[in-house]
Motif scaffolding. Structure first.
Motif, mmCIF file in Angstrom:
data_model
loop_
_atom_site.group_PDB
_atom_site.id
_atom_site.type_symbol
_atom_site.label_atom_id
_atom_site.label_comp_id
_atom_site.label_asym_id
_atom_site.label_seq_id
_atom_site.Cartn_x
_atom_site.Cartn_y
_atom_site.Cartn_z
ATOM 1 N N ILE A 10 7.906 -2.957 5.278
ATOM 2 C CA ILE A 10 7.200 -1.353 5.596
ATOM 3 C C ILE A 10 6.994 -1.626 4.054
ATOM 4 O O ILE A 10 8.167 -1.324 3.170
ATOM 5 N N SER A 11 5.817 -0.633 3.222
ATOM 6 C CA SER A 11 5.745 -0.323 2.279
ATOM 7 C C SER A 11 5.398 0.954 2.394
ATOM 8 O O SER A 11 4.579 1.298 3.476
ATOM 9 N N VAL A 12 6.153 1.803 1.550
ATOM 10 C CA VAL A 12 5.664 4.137 1.378
ATOM 11 C C VAL A 12 4.860 3.749 0.176
ATOM 12 O O VAL A 12 6.327 3.724 -1.060
ATOM 13 N N GLU A 13 4.097 3.844 -0.286
ATOM 14 C CA GLU A 13 3.570 4.605 -1.868
ATOM 15 C C GLU A 13 2.258 4.679 -1.967
ATOM 16 O O GLU A 13 1.659 3.834 -1.136
ATOM 17 N N ARG A 199 7.804 3.471 -5.244
ATOM 18 C CA ARG A 199 7.366 2.255 -4.520
ATOM 19 C C ARG A 199 8.206 2.297 -3.977
ATOM 20 O O ARG A 199 9.643 1.920 -4.694
ATOM 21 N N LEU A 200 8.494 2.407 -2.489
ATOM 22 C CA LEU A 200 9.174 2.058 -1.346
ATOM 23 C C LEU A 200 9.330 1.417 -0.609
ATOM 24 O O LEU A 200 8.155 1.188 0.094
ATOM 25 N N PHE A 201 10.200 -0.197 -0.684
ATOM 26 C CA PHE A 201 9.777 -0.605 0.132
ATOM 27 C C PHE A 201 10.753 -0.569 1.163
ATOM 28 O O PHE A 201 12.122 -0.736 0.957
ATOM 29 N N MET A 202 10.571 -1.315 2.724
ATOM 30 C CA MET A 202 12.068 -1.172 3.848
ATOM 31 C C MET A 202 11.676 -2.274 4.340
ATOM 32 O O MET A 202 10.828 -2.785 4.849
ATOM 33 N N ASP A 244 -1.887 6.665 4.874
ATOM 34 C CA ASP A 244 -2.599 5.855 4.158
ATOM 35 C C ASP A 244 -1.963 5.228 2.600
ATOM 36 O O ASP A 244 -2.286 4.272 2.369
ATOM 37 N N ASP A 245 -0.568 6.177 3.006
ATOM 38 C CA ASP A 245 -0.120 5.316 1.894
ATOM 39 C C ASP A 245 1.337 4.660 2.279
ATOM 40 O O ASP A 245 2.466 3.842 1.505
ATOM 41 N N VAL A 246 0.971 4.325 3.374
ATOM 42 C CA VAL A 246 2.270 3.540 4.362
ATOM 43 C C VAL A 246 1.663 2.250 4.691
ATOM 44 O O VAL A 246 0.607 2.133 4.990
ATOM 45 N N ARG A 247 2.693 0.932 4.468
ATOM 46 C CA ARG A 247 1.742 -0.280 5.344
ATOM 47 C C ARG A 247 3.004 -1.117 5.884
ATOM 48 O O ARG A 247 4.540 -0.967 5.078
ATOM 49 N N SER A 256 3.385 -13.040 7.597
ATOM 50 C CA SER A 256 3.482 -11.665 7.877
ATOM 51 C C SER A 256 1.966 -11.220 8.730
ATOM 52 O O SER A 256 0.831 -11.797 8.741
ATOM 53 N N ILE A 257 1.641 -10.029 9.779
ATOM 54 C CA ILE A 257 0.894 -10.036 11.025
ATOM 55 C C ILE A 257 1.182 -8.188 10.922
ATOM 56 O O ILE A 257 2.093 -7.797 10.309
ATOM 57 N N ASP A 258 -0.021 -7.536 10.335
ATOM 58 C CA ASP A 258 -0.172 -5.886 9.871
ATOM 59 C C ASP A 258 -0.442 -5.500 11.420
ATOM 60 O O ASP A 258 -0.814 -5.447 12.202
ATOM 61 N N ILE A 259 0.695 -4.274 10.960
ATOM 62 C CA ILE A 259 1.006 -3.530 12.617
ATOM 63 C C ILE A 259 0.381 -2.081 11.981
ATOM 64 O O ILE A 259 0.925 -1.488 13.005
ATOM 65 N N MET A 260 -0.722 -2.009 11.118
ATOM 66 C CA MET A 260 -0.709 -0.248 10.796
ATOM 67 C C MET A 260 -1.819 -0.401 11.831
ATOM 68 O O MET A 260 -2.752 -1.187 12.508
#
Length: 291
Positions: A10-13, A199-202, A244-247, A256-260
């Motif tokens: 997860i990326s939040v930025e 920038r946050l990555f989890m 819109d800030d989350v990936r 990797s597969i986008d799950i948004m």
């Protein structure tokens, strides 16, 4: 490289804000370096001033670096008191763990106290510097606290510390050793301390982490459409997250597969939580055998 098909990244930025601030800071540092070189060439700068400027530039670069909070953070409490001995005896500890142990000490010395999950951390004196108070008088040294506390305190402490001093924060398995309710509160705590400058990555295996984050995304949409009063007593405004800030990505066969889910404006959790359907189906099948 990841091969675990249950891993979610997860990326939040806020990419636009981060990119602009990053470029601006690099340009400022570059201008200072050019100015220092010119002054040095013209012999208009003394050695003490040069050292001072070099330190300042180094600190500015450090702010742009990423900080990593590893899953092994719970080990900090076990070897914290004997760390110097372990290093002296050349025990082959991973460098990332040594670095994080150093950052944990800096964070504790800087913050001194921190309330979290109905307990209070106090950085005191003596051997039992890292104390966890369960009420006003009674405490346990960190190494004698529960596995959840040993895992979450280093996370809480360094997240708050890093968010003030560094641009990127990487957290591995924020859910480690925590009940679902504590996982939810941990997500809220992390989001509360992350700003537009971070920038946050989890990396997570927990559907509870994703569900908690989805609630904060949904709360933000409700707030934008209906106003702050609509989410009152459900989600605090400071915990809201812009979709819109989350990936979010899942790793399958090393890819990797986008799950948004852009239609529902949420993270799709079906892939990671598919085991729940399997378990429920098995339960229903077994239950039917009793009829």
């Amino acid at each position: 490289k990841f091969y675990d098909d249950e891993t979610i990244i997860i990326s939040v930025e806020n990419k636009k804000v981060i990119f602009n601030k990053f470029n601006k800071k690099l340009k400022e540092i570059d201008e200072r370096i050019k100015k220092s070189r010119k002054q040095l060439t013209e012999k208009n700068i003394d050695i003490d001033q040069l050292i001072e400027i070099s330190v300042e530039i180094s600190q500015e670069y450090e702010k742009l670096t990423s900080k990593y909070i590893p899953a092994e953070r719970n080990l900090i409490s076990l070897f914290n008191k004997s760390l110097s001995t372990l290093i002296l005896e050349e025990v082959p500890l991973p460098k990332f763990l040594l670095r994080f142990s150093s950052e944990f000490e800096k964070a504790g010395n800087d913050l001194k106290e921190l309330k979290f999950l109905n307990v209070k951390y106090v950085n005191g004196d003596g051997l039992d510097r890292h104390k966890v108070y369960f009420d006003e008088k009674n405490y346990l040294p960190l190494e004698f606290s529960s596995s959840g506390i040993q895992s979450v305190l280093p996370l809480y402490l360094t997240v708050k510390y890093f968010a003030q001093k560094h641009q990127s924060i990487i957290i591995e398995e924020p859910e480690q050793n925590l009940f679902p309710k504590a996982q939810k509160e941990t997500v809220e705590y992390i989001i509360e301390h992350i700003t537009n400058e971070n920038r946050l990555f989890m990396m997570t295996h927990s559907p509870y982490i994703l569900t908690a984050l989805n609630n904060l995304i949904l709360a933000n949409d409700v707030k934008n459409q209906k106003g702050v009063e609509a989410i009152k007593d459900i989600v605090e405004e400071k915990h809201c997250v812009n979709f819109d800030d989350v990936r979010a990505y899942t790793i399958v066969d090393g890819k990797s597969i986008d799950i948004m889910d852009k239609e529902d404006r949420l993270i799709g959790i079906n892939l990671i939580d598919s085991i729940s359907d399997e378990v429920n189906n098995s339960f229903d099948t077994l239950l039917s055998k009793l009829d």
